[in-house]
Structure formats: structure tokens, C-alpha cells
Design an enzyme around this catalytic site. Sequence first.
Site, PDB file in Angstrom:
ATOM      1  CG  HIS A  94     -10.592   1.551  -5.797  1.00  0.00           C
ATOM      2  ND1 HIS A  94     -10.009   0.397  -6.284  1.00  0.00           N
ATOM      3  CD2 HIS A  94     -11.917   1.475  -6.126  1.00  0.00           C
ATOM      4  CE1 HIS A  94     -10.939  -0.347  -6.869  1.00  0.00           C
ATOM      5  NE2 HIS A  94     -12.095   0.281  -6.788  1.00  0.00           N
ATOM      6  CB  CYS A 105      -8.414  -0.638  -9.262  1.00  0.00           C
ATOM      7  SG  CYS A 105      -7.241   0.266  -8.230  1.00  0.00           S
TER       8      CYS A 105
END
Length: 370
Positions: free
Chosen positions: A311, A40
Site C-alpha cells: 500500500h 493508492c
Amino acid sequence: MVDGVTLTMGVAGSKLEKALGDHFPEGERYFGLENFGNTCYCNSVLQALYFCVPFREQLLEYYSNNKSQGEAEENLLTCLAELFSQINSQKKKTGVIAPKRFVQRLRKENDVFRGYMHQDAHEFLNFLLNQLVDILEKECPKATTENVLNGPGNGHVNGVKQEPAATWIHKNFQGILTNETRCLRCETVTARDETFLDLSLDIEQNSSITSCLKNFSSTETLNAEDKFFCDKCCSLQEAQKRMKIKKSPRILVIHLKRFKYMEQLNRHKKLSYRVVFPLELKLSTTLDAGDSAYSLFSVVVHVGTGPNHGHYVSLVKSHNHWLFFDDENAEMIDESAIQTFFGSAQEYSSNTDHGYILFYESLSGDNKSL
């Protein structure tokens, strides 16, 4: 699968296409990126760069020129150019692409990104831009003899000494800082210029990008053990030091230092401070006449409470629409939602989605593409 790139539509893609409806810009594509195990950090930065229109256009031009010259040796630049070209040339307007070849090449180039651990998006951006510079300079030796910025050539790109360069990476992202030191005894000012591809700013609770930039340029007194050796006085003297932006770049990348090493904890801690970043930013420089006006077009957001896990997602502005990219998923968001990523006013908050890397484009001249 086409050359290691998987093409799918997905529910998210069709929902986005429906949301855009008649507002879908001609020739624009909005594709999510598949995650290959904690990638990510890579996907969020790639989306920000894809929607950096001057960068994308020059990368696609590079791809087109290279293709016409035959097979080029694979490197990070050719893999990135191929990925952007495949997104740009899709018949469908939305969907998902797997940047497999690019990620494989990235892992081959740098041990840091080889495993499946959580990585830092800013570290990746830094590595990528410097790698692209190295590749372009090797391909075009003449570029290293030009000085596109009209400034001294003994600068540094993020701490690495560079010769004057005129690659399109520099033309887009490079600015000049002036490091000024004034001897308090003889008043002599020593100035040293250095180049930058992004600005890393210290942050404080309930602050703004403007105040962070002011702190970045604030005056610091050098005394006691930190005295400055003045060449004119030929001795150590008390001095005042400050860093100023001399020349602003076309694309201003601001990295907020959200991860701080805490000695008492013996580890890095995430600072969830609320730092307001405006949609329009005025930047004072010493060379430009007046303030440079910038418009925000992308934000890489860190989601989570610590530096070693969490994330990354990205927000991008395209043709006056804001979109939210979370790996494979892409959706439209309202401009007012941007402020939810400023950070937390309290130390302990359920909101862990904080702006981490900001991308601004200069509004001067013909740079109003966003």
C-alpha cells in the site's frame, strides 16, 4: 458527482477540520482521494504534487488560461489541472474527492496502469512528469528552443534524450548531473552533462540521505573489462569515473531504491533498511555557491513487505503542519512521527512503513512557500 468527481465530507474530514481549528490556513484545502482499486500509488503521488505549491500554482494557472481559451482536447495534463482546480475551489475545507476522470485517462494512456494490480508509485511519478513535459512541449514549441538551465542541451530526462526545454515542469523539477571520466594514463577529463527530474539512490542499512548522496557521487575505477576508451590516447585505458550534481533543481525529488532484484531468489525483494531523511537537507553542487538548502515537504511511503503488493500513503507539510493521507482519510500528525518512516534497523521487523519518494523544496530566493 461533478464531472466525474464525487464530493463527500466524511467523518475523517470533519475530524481533521476540528484538529486544525483556528490554525486552518486561509484558502487551503485538505481532501482525501478515493481509491479505484489499488490506485493508492496514484493517490499518494497526487497528494505530494498538490502540496508542492509552485507546481500547484502553475498547474492552476494553466487550467485558468486553458479555460479562458475554450475547450481543450482532453489529456493527462488537462485532467490533472481539472482535478487540482476542483480541490482548490471547494467551499468545504476538508472532504473526499474521487479523481475518476484522471484515473480513467491514466489507464487509457498507459497499459501498465490499466488493470487493478499493485503498481509502483515512482514509476507512476516518472511517467506522469514525462507525459506533462511532452504535452507542454507540443503546445509551446518555443519552449524547446530555450535553455532555462544554461547548461548543454544534449541531456537526458531519466534516460530519454531531450532538447533544451523551459516548460514549468523543467523549471521546478529539472537539475543537471555531470558525468566525469578521468583517464589514468593522460589525466584527460571527459565530462558529459545530463538532466534529471528525480534522483534514484542506492540505499544501505542504517544510513542517511547524506551518505546515500555521497555514495552516488563517489569515484569508481574502470579497469579490466570495463576500461574506458580515451579519445586522446586512442585506446582503452584505466579510468576513474564519478557523477556529480552540477545544478540543483527547485524541487528535489529523491527516490530510494527499496526494491532490489535478488538473483538467488529470482525475484525482487524489498529492502526495509533504515535510511534517515532530514527535515532540512544541504546539497553540494558544482555550480551553486556553497550548499543548496532544502526543506522536506512530502514523503510517499510504501507499506508492506514486497514490491508486488502492499500500500502507499503520503505525508505532506502544509503551512508548518504535517498531515497523513491514506486514500480517503486525512489526519494531522506530529512532526516527530516522521522518523517512524525511516525504515527498520533489523532485517525482520513488524514496521513495514518505509519512506520511498522524498520531496524537498529549495529554500533559496523566494521559494519559502512551504
